[in-house]
Design a protein around this motif. Structure first.
Motif, short mmCIF file in Angstrom:
data_model
loop_
_atom_site.label_atom_id
_atom_site.label_comp_id
_atom_site.label_asym_id
_atom_site.label_seq_id
_atom_site.Cartn_x
_atom_site.Cartn_y
_atom_site.Cartn_z
N SER A 160 -9.64 13.55 -6.12
CA SER A 160 -8.67 13.72 -7.20
C SER A 160 -7.36 14.35 -6.76
O SER A 160 -6.42 14.43 -7.55
CB SER A 160 -9.29 14.54 -8.32
N ARG A 161 -7.24 14.79 -5.52
CA ARG A 161 -6.01 15.42 -5.05
C ARG A 161 -5.05 14.45 -4.38
O ARG A 161 -3.94 14.81 -4.03
CB ARG A 161 -6.34 16.54 -4.05
N TYR A 162 -5.47 13.19 -4.20
CA TYR A 162 -4.72 12.28 -3.34
C TYR A 162 -4.35 10.99 -4.03
O TYR A 162 -5.15 10.39 -4.76
CB TYR A 162 -5.53 11.97 -2.09
N ALA A 163 -3.12 10.55 -3.76
CA ALA A 163 -2.69 9.25 -4.23
C ALA A 163 -3.46 8.16 -3.50
O ALA A 163 -3.96 8.35 -2.39
CB ALA A 163 -1.20 9.09 -3.98
N MET A 164 -3.54 7.01 -4.14
CA MET A 164 -4.23 5.86 -3.58
C MET A 164 -3.34 4.63 -3.72
O MET A 164 -2.50 4.57 -4.63
CB MET A 164 -5.56 5.60 -4.29
N ALA A 165 -3.56 3.66 -2.86
CA ALA A 165 -2.74 2.45 -2.92
C ALA A 165 -3.53 1.23 -2.48
O ALA A 165 -4.57 1.35 -1.82
CB ALA A 165 -1.50 2.61 -2.03
N TRP A 166 -3.02 0.08 -2.88
CA TRP A 166 -3.54 -1.20 -2.41
C TRP A 166 -2.41 -1.92 -1.66
O TRP A 166 -1.26 -1.95 -2.11
CB TRP A 166 -4.00 -2.06 -3.57
N PHE A 167 -2.80 -2.50 -0.53
CA PHE A 167 -1.92 -3.35 0.25
C PHE A 167 -2.61 -4.69 0.44
O PHE A 167 -3.81 -4.82 0.19
CB PHE A 167 -1.64 -2.72 1.63
N ARG A 168 -1.88 -5.68 0.90
CA ARG A 168 -2.49 -6.98 1.21
C ARG A 168 -1.79 -7.61 2.40
O ARG A 168 -0.63 -7.33 2.68
CB ARG A 168 -2.45 -7.91 0.00
N GLN A 169 -2.54 -8.46 3.07
CA GLN A 169 -2.00 -9.19 4.22
C GLN A 169 -2.46 -10.63 4.17
O GLN A 169 -3.66 -10.90 4.25
CB GLN A 169 -2.42 -8.54 5.54
N ALA A 170 -1.50 -11.52 4.00
CA ALA A 170 -1.78 -12.95 3.99
C ALA A 170 -1.73 -13.48 5.43
O ALA A 170 -1.08 -12.88 6.29
CB ALA A 170 -0.77 -13.67 3.12
N PRO A 171 -2.36 -14.62 5.70
CA PRO A 171 -2.35 -15.18 7.05
C PRO A 171 -0.92 -15.40 7.54
O PRO A 171 -0.10 -16.00 6.85
CB PRO A 171 -3.10 -16.50 6.87
N GLY A 172 -0.64 -14.91 8.73
CA GLY A 172 0.66 -15.10 9.33
C GLY A 172 1.77 -14.22 8.78
O GLY A 172 2.93 -14.39 9.16
N LYS A 173 1.42 -13.30 7.90
CA LYS A 173 2.44 -12.43 7.29
C LYS A 173 2.12 -10.97 7.56
O LYS A 173 1.00 -10.62 7.92
CB LYS A 173 2.52 -12.68 5.78
N GLU A 174 3.13 -10.12 7.36
CA GLU A 174 2.92 -8.70 7.53
C GLU A 174 2.18 -8.13 6.32
O GLU A 174 2.24 -8.66 5.22
CB GLU A 174 4.27 -7.99 7.70
N ARG A 175 1.53 -7.00 6.56
CA ARG A 175 0.87 -6.30 5.46
C ARG A 175 1.93 -5.78 4.50
O ARG A 175 2.95 -5.25 4.93
CB ARG A 175 0.03 -5.15 6.01
N GLU A 176 1.67 -5.92 3.20
CA GLU A 176 2.66 -5.50 2.21
C GLU A 176 2.03 -4.64 1.12
O GLU A 176 0.85 -4.77 0.79
CB GLU A 176 3.32 -6.73 1.57
N PHE A 177 2.88 -3.80 0.56
CA PHE A 177 2.48 -2.94 -0.55
C PHE A 177 2.21 -3.77 -1.80
O PHE A 177 2.96 -4.70 -2.10
CB PHE A 177 3.60 -1.93 -0.81
N VAL A 178 1.16 -3.40 -2.53
CA VAL A 178 0.83 -4.07 -3.78
C VAL A 178 0.99 -3.11 -4.96
O VAL A 178 1.71 -3.40 -5.91
CB VAL A 178 -0.60 -4.62 -3.77
N ALA A 179 0.33 -1.95 -4.88
CA ALA A 179 0.37 -1.00 -5.99
C ALA A 179 -0.09 0.36 -5.51
O ALA A 179 -0.83 0.46 -4.53
CB ALA A 179 -0.51 -1.48 -7.14
N SER A 180 0.34 1.40 -6.21
CA SER A 180 -0.12 2.75 -5.90
C SER A 180 -0.29 3.55 -7.18
O SER A 180 0.29 3.21 -8.23
CB SER A 180 0.84 3.46 -4.95
N ILE A 181 -1.08 4.61 -7.08
CA ILE A 181 -1.34 5.48 -8.21
C ILE A 181 -1.39 6.92 -7.71
O ILE A 181 -1.97 7.19 -6.66
CB ILE A 181 -2.65 5.06 -8.93
N ASN A 182 -0.78 7.82 -8.46
CA ASN A 182 -0.77 9.21 -7.99
C ASN A 182 -2.12 9.87 -8.22
O ASN A 182 -3.06 9.27 -8.76
CB ASN A 182 0.38 9.98 -8.64
N TRP A 183 -2.23 11.13 -7.80
CA TRP A 183 -3.54 11.80 -7.77
C TRP A 183 -4.18 11.90 -9.15
O TRP A 183 -5.40 11.81 -9.28
CB TRP A 183 -3.39 13.20 -7.17
N SER A 184 -3.37 12.06 -10.20
CA SER A 184 -3.93 12.24 -11.55
C SER A 184 -4.05 10.92 -12.31
O SER A 184 -4.68 10.90 -13.37
CB SER A 184 -3.04 13.19 -12.35
#
Length: 124
Positions: free
Chosen positions: A30-54
């Motif tokens: 509960s003290r840490y933010a979390m995020a989702w990233f994604r990587q498609a074939p042949g592409k760089e990993r990219e940010f998708v979404a994030s949520i703060n600790w609360s």
């Protein structure tokens, strides 16, 4: 040792939905933010979404705004990504991620910990 384990990926048709889950362990979730990233074939990993600790603040990449929702259950040490109206361009390996410092937002910071990823494939 921080561990992140994703689940919920799979094959879905265009317009369908999936919910990804990421179970975290190794520290006080509960003290840490979390995020989702994604990587498609042949592409760089990219940010998708994030949520703060609360869970009070969320951020989304423009391509997924209005279709994806990030949420967290601090009692279950789990973060979710609800994906609706899926498109073939959403096909990628999706990674859960978090950072070393507490009480952040992960909007622009680089993650320190990563899960192993889960494959999402959207057929046309």
């Amino acid at each position: 040792q921080v561990q992140l384990v994703e689940s919920g990926g799979g094959l879905v048709q265009t317009g369908g939905s999936l919910r990804l889950s990421c179970a975290a362990s190794g520290r006080t979730f509960s003290r840490y933010a979390m995020a989702w990233f994604r990587q498609a074939p042949g592409k760089e990993r990219e940010f998708v979404a994030s949520i703060n600790w609360s869970g009070s603040t969320t951020y989304y990449a423009d391509p997924v705004k209005g279709r994806f929702t990030i949420s967290r259950d601090n009692a279950k040490n789990t973060v979710y990504l609800q994906m609706n109206s899926l498109k073939p361009e959403d096909t990628a390996v999706y990674y859960c991620a978090t950072e070393r410092s507490p009480y952040g937002y992960m909007r622009y910071s680089s993650p320190d910990y990563w899960g192993q990823g889960t494959q999402v494939t959207v057929s046309s």
